[in-house]
Scaffold this motif. Structure first.
Motif, mmCIF file in Angstrom:
data_model
loop_
_atom_site.group_PDB
_atom_site.id
_atom_site.type_symbol
_atom_site.label_atom_id
_atom_site.label_comp_id
_atom_site.label_asym_id
_atom_site.label_seq_id
_atom_site.Cartn_x
_atom_site.Cartn_y
_atom_site.Cartn_z
ATOM 1 N N GLU A 357 0.737 -1.245 -0.046
ATOM 2 C CA GLU A 357 -0.028 0.004 0.017
ATOM 3 C C GLU A 357 0.798 1.160 0.072
ATOM 4 O O GLU A 357 0.540 2.384 0.325
ATOM 5 N N SER A 358 2.009 1.134 -0.614
ATOM 6 C CA SER A 358 3.028 2.163 -0.477
ATOM 7 C C SER A 358 2.395 3.378 -1.209
ATOM 8 O O SER A 358 1.851 3.155 -2.355
ATOM 9 N N GLN A 359 2.705 4.688 -0.874
ATOM 10 C CA GLN A 359 2.521 5.750 -1.625
ATOM 11 C C GLN A 359 3.744 6.635 -2.298
ATOM 12 O O GLN A 359 4.678 6.792 -1.544
ATOM 13 N N ASP A 360 3.716 6.914 -3.354
ATOM 14 C CA ASP A 360 4.971 7.627 -4.083
ATOM 15 C C ASP A 360 4.802 9.155 -3.387
ATOM 16 O O ASP A 360 3.986 9.461 -2.936
ATOM 17 N N PRO A 361 6.088 9.716 -3.416
ATOM 18 C CA PRO A 361 5.960 11.158 -2.712
ATOM 19 C C PRO A 361 4.920 12.070 -3.220
ATOM 20 O O PRO A 361 4.783 12.151 -4.571
ATOM 21 N N ARG A 375 5.210 14.083 1.177
ATOM 22 C CA ARG A 375 5.053 12.976 2.161
ATOM 23 C C ARG A 375 5.212 11.749 1.178
ATOM 24 O O ARG A 375 4.781 11.566 0.113
ATOM 25 N N LYS A 376 5.941 10.492 1.776
ATOM 26 C CA LYS A 376 6.090 9.284 1.274
ATOM 27 C C LYS A 376 5.945 8.228 2.327
ATOM 28 O O LYS A 376 6.028 8.462 3.237
ATOM 29 N N ILE A 377 4.944 7.301 1.585
ATOM 30 C CA ILE A 377 4.681 6.284 2.610
ATOM 31 C C ILE A 377 5.049 4.819 2.206
ATOM 32 O O ILE A 377 4.762 4.468 0.847
ATOM 33 N N ASP A 378 5.868 4.230 2.855
ATOM 34 C CA ASP A 378 6.051 2.593 2.392
ATOM 35 C C ASP A 378 5.510 1.666 3.395
ATOM 36 O O ASP A 378 5.662 1.801 4.534
#
Length: 816
Positions: A357-361, A375-378
């Motif tokens: 469910e990662s989100q790119d910057p 914001r970036k989410i791994d």
């Protein structure tokens, strides 16, 4: 270690003495010239595969038995007179066989109802989908017939079990079995002797077992005998297919979410290799059904796309992501006939889910264009189960059968989340800042098991079972925040050693007793636990039976629920210890049945006392004195309590025919008591459902099958956050708190839905198959799954998260 060696040495000596004694006794019985034995093997007429747990009765009597893992049975010392054998198995035609030559080994072949076009001669004891056993609380399922029931795209064993009385699901997104008030972790799930800890796919939406690879399912809703242990609620014992030993067979199938295949490779009439694989393809081909189900399971349907209320330093936006997800499972089984008496089977199972469910910057603009933030989410999660077993069976004599199993199972679950935030502000006073946060949850269970089970037919009235069970379990669980704060970091190791003996005693034609005793030594607590078991069946007349049972049960490993009223729960497995004692239950069951050749009517009541329930929460803080009493730091967040589960089940079933089905109603209550919760007052358990009503109908005409299922249930209880407030500490830091209601004092709206299914069987010269359509929630009922809370606004904003709506799915299967 010395203690274990001494215990194992004594056990080996005892087993050798038993083997020698029974071998001598078996040889003496084999030499009898006056015996009238009926013995033989029961197999599938098409594939030659042994049919396990088939029912064998002498017509117009209560004398009977069941086949073992090799399809073998024996009725020793049958009384004088003509004997007609009645042999039945779920999904197969019942067969009547006159016995003329006693003591000769007979081979009985049963035909599947789906594949024969001859006229069916209907006799008593024929069932289409499932059968209530002679034992209290036991049910036999035929996986081959499950495609006729409504399913979400493909036949699913655990979801089909949820249609049965006394077995529930907590929501539409769960294939877990809540059996008579128990939770899924309280069920012992075995696949060819492998203990399976992870039993579902897609966050619980599908069960983790490919039904095309399973031959037989035995469900014990309660009162299970001394052969089974280590769980306090119920048992689901699955036997994998052996495969055709004479002909190569290939089966291919698919639905809107997954593809699967099964290959059966013969080994010159002495054995076979079965290979089965299933995989979802939503990560390769994006389809609407996957998006609907994923949004339902993740609660995205309830998310608002507008700018949230309240004040803040930045303009908030909703970020759309397409998670990458897939699941797969793989079964393989090598079966080989070593000799006339010896058979070996090697099984391997692997099932796994993967979610990214990662989100790119993502760039976010601050208010008044004062700057920007990135914001970036791994966010990656994978979980599953891998296991294997070696099962060696031996027929020592006509009377004595042994099964020795070596099994290994590994459950794993890992969730790793990293958030990074870069802030750039266009002022001369504030430089750019970078912050990050992370969370890691990693849980493993490794289970190594040895089992030695025996069946010995002492006489027509006594069938003796005895054996031993050794299991060594390792668990580790790491819950870390920001790489520095360990909420839990624990590694455990423990073993338990069990021995059991039981006797199925046919006292008279009217009365059967099942007496058993299981005893277990559990290393972490250094205690011995006694588990007496007792059940009976009394035949009032040809139509009415009374069944009952009672027993003591212990559980040495628990799946702990981590309570979080805002974000659901994270579950993890831990071994019991001196601080966290093994769970236990006392079960009492009593019921009656009225059965005719066409119909079955039954009423069965149950009562369970449960001790040493576990719950993990960080919202309740123990007193300093209590914290000093416990020995390990992580235990301070665990709480132990007791529970009571009671209920009564009503059933009316039409067993077979063009139109078949059943109606069931369950009235039940499940209450837990934790001294630290709600001032020690009892509260409803999460799985508590006062009323549950199920209508299941199936109709066959020619090659067409139609079915319908309507389910009604009381709304589930829940706990709600009521307000959020902040307190300024002495160092100036503000600490945020959430005030939560008492445990499960609220109740969701009642639940109901209608499912429909239709399928068509077709046959060609070189292959046959089945094509079907299934519709879930036909009238699109918006059943509430849970409530979502936004505590940043006042008053608190509450959103109902609904379960799955109207969902049609297709499935197809080809058999070559």
């Amino acid at each position: 270690m010395t203690q274990l060696f001494s215990l194992s040495k004594k056990t080996i000596i005892l087993c050798l003495l038993l083997v020698f004694t029974l071998q001598v006794f078996g040889q003496q019985n084999d030499n009898k010239n006056v015996s009238r034995n009926i013995k033989g093997f029961i197999k599938d007429a098409k594939t030659g595969e042994p049919l396990v747990y088939a029912n064998i009765m002498i017509k117009n009597t209560s004398v009977g038995t069941s086949s073992n893992l090799r399809g073998y049975f024996i009725l020793p010392d049958v009384p004088d007179g003509e004997s007609i054998l009645v042999v039945s198995y779920i999904g197969y035609k019942t067969k009547e066989i006159p016995i003329k030559n006693f003591n000769a080994e007979i081979k009985i072949e049963l035909e599947q109802s789906n594949y024969s076009t001859d006229e069916v001669v209907v006799v008593a004891d024929q069932y289409k989908f499932w059968k209530s056993s002679e034992l209290v609380g036991q049910i036999t399922i035929a996986p081959a017939s499950l495609s006729k029931l409504p399913n979400l795209g493909e036949k699913d064993i655990f979801r089909s079990l949820q249609y049965l009385p006394g077995i529930s699901a907590i929501n539409d997104g769960s294939s877990g079995l809540y059996i008579r008030g128990g939770t899924p972790d309280q069920n012992l799930v075995l696949l060819d002797g492998i203990t399976v800890y992870h039993v579902d796919h897609f966050f619980g939406f599908y069960s983790a077992f490919n039904a095309d690879a399973i031959k037989d399912v035995q469900v014990y809703k309660g009162g299970f005998d001394a052969k089974y242990g280590g769980r306090i609620s119920s048992v689901v014992d699955l036997t994998g297919k052996t495969g055709d030993m004479n002909n190569f067979r290939l089966s291919l199938g698919g639905s809107l979410l997954s593809l699967n295949g099964v290959a059966e490779i013969p080994l010159k009439g002495k054995g076979s290799i079965l290979l089965s694989a299933r995989r979802s393809y939503a990560d390769l081909i994006n389809i609407g059904l996957y998006d609907d189900i994923f949004n339902f399971l993740s609660g995205e349907d309830a998310a608002s796309t507008s700018t949230p209320k309240g004040t803040g330093r930045m303009n908030q936006t909703t970020v759309s992501t397409t998670p990458s997800f897939y699941f797969y499972d793989f079964n393989s089984k090598l079966s080989y006939q070593l000799s006339d008496k010896d058979f070996i089977a090697v099984s391997i199972y692997n099932g796994q889910d993967y979610l990214d469910e990662s989100q790119d910057p993502t760039t976010v603009t601050l208010k008044n264009n004062a700057g920007s933030a990135s914001r970036k989410i791994d966010d990656v999660t994978d979980w599953g189960n891998i296991g294997s077993s070696i099962k060696l069976t031996r027929q020592w004599s006509d009377y004595w059968f042994s099964d020795f199993t070596i099994a290994y199972s590994n459950y794993f679950s890992k969730n790793n989340v990293n958030n990074s935030f870069d802030l750039n502000v266009d002022t001369t006073n504030i430089a750019s800042t970078k912050t990050s946060s992370s969370t890691l949850q990693d849980n493993n269970v490794r289970d190594f098991t040895l089992k030695f089970d025996n069946e010995y037919s002492l006489s027509l009235k006594h069938k003796l079972g005895f054996g031993a069970w050794f299991s060594n379990i390792e668990t580790d669980y790491l819950y870390t925040v920001n790489d520095t704060l360990n909420i839990i970091d624990t590694k455990q190791n423990g073993y338990h050693f069990s021995g059991y003996v039981q006797d199925k005693w046919n006292i008279t034609n009217e009365l059967d007793l099942n007496l058993g005793l299981r005893t277990t030594y559990f290393n972490p607590t250094k205690n011995i636990y006694l588990e007496p078991r007792f059940s009976f069946r009394y035949k009032v007349n040809d139509l009415i039976k009374v069944k009952g049972g009672l027993g003591q049960y212990y559980q040495y490993i628990n799946q702990v629920t981590s309570e979080d009223v805002l974000e659901g729960s994270r579950d993890f497995w831990l071994i019991s210890s001196e601080e966290l004692q093994p769970g236990s239950s006392q079960q009492y069951t009593l019921g009656t049945e009225f059965e005719t050749p066409d119909y079955l009517f039954s009423v069965e009541g149950y009562y369970k006392n449960i001790d040493n329930l576990l719950e993990f929460t960080q919202r309740i803080v123990r007193s300093q004195q209590s914290r000093q009493i416990v020995k390990t730091n992580y235990v301070t967040n665990f709480f132990q309590g007791t529970g009571i589960s009671k209920g009564v089940e009503f059933l009316a079933q039409k067993k077979f025919g063009d139109l078949s089905g059943w109606v069931s109603y369950t009235l039940s209550n499940v209450e837990y008591t934790f001294p630290e919760f709600d001032d020690g007052d009892p509260f409803p358990a999460n799985q508590d459902k006062t009323h549950e009503l199920k209508f299941i109908l199936a109709y066959e005409t020619g090659n067409w099958n139609f079915s319908a299922a309507w389910i009604y249930a009381s709304g589930a209880p829940y706990t709600a956050p009521q307000l959020q407030y902040s307190i300024e500490l002495l160092d100036g830091i503000e600490q945020s708190y959430i005030h939560v209601s008492e445990k499960n004092v609220y109740q969701l709206p009642d639940y109901h839905r209608l499912d429909l299914s239709g399928s068509y069987r077709f046959a060609r010269k070189t292959f046959d198959g089945e094509l079907g359509l299934s519709i879930f929630n036909v009238y699109n009922r918006e059943n509430v799954w849970y409530k979502k809370y936004d505590l940043t606004v006042s008053p608190v904003e509450i959103t109902n998260v609904s379960m799955l709506g109207f969902t049609p799915t297709l499935f197809v299967k080809f058999n070559f």
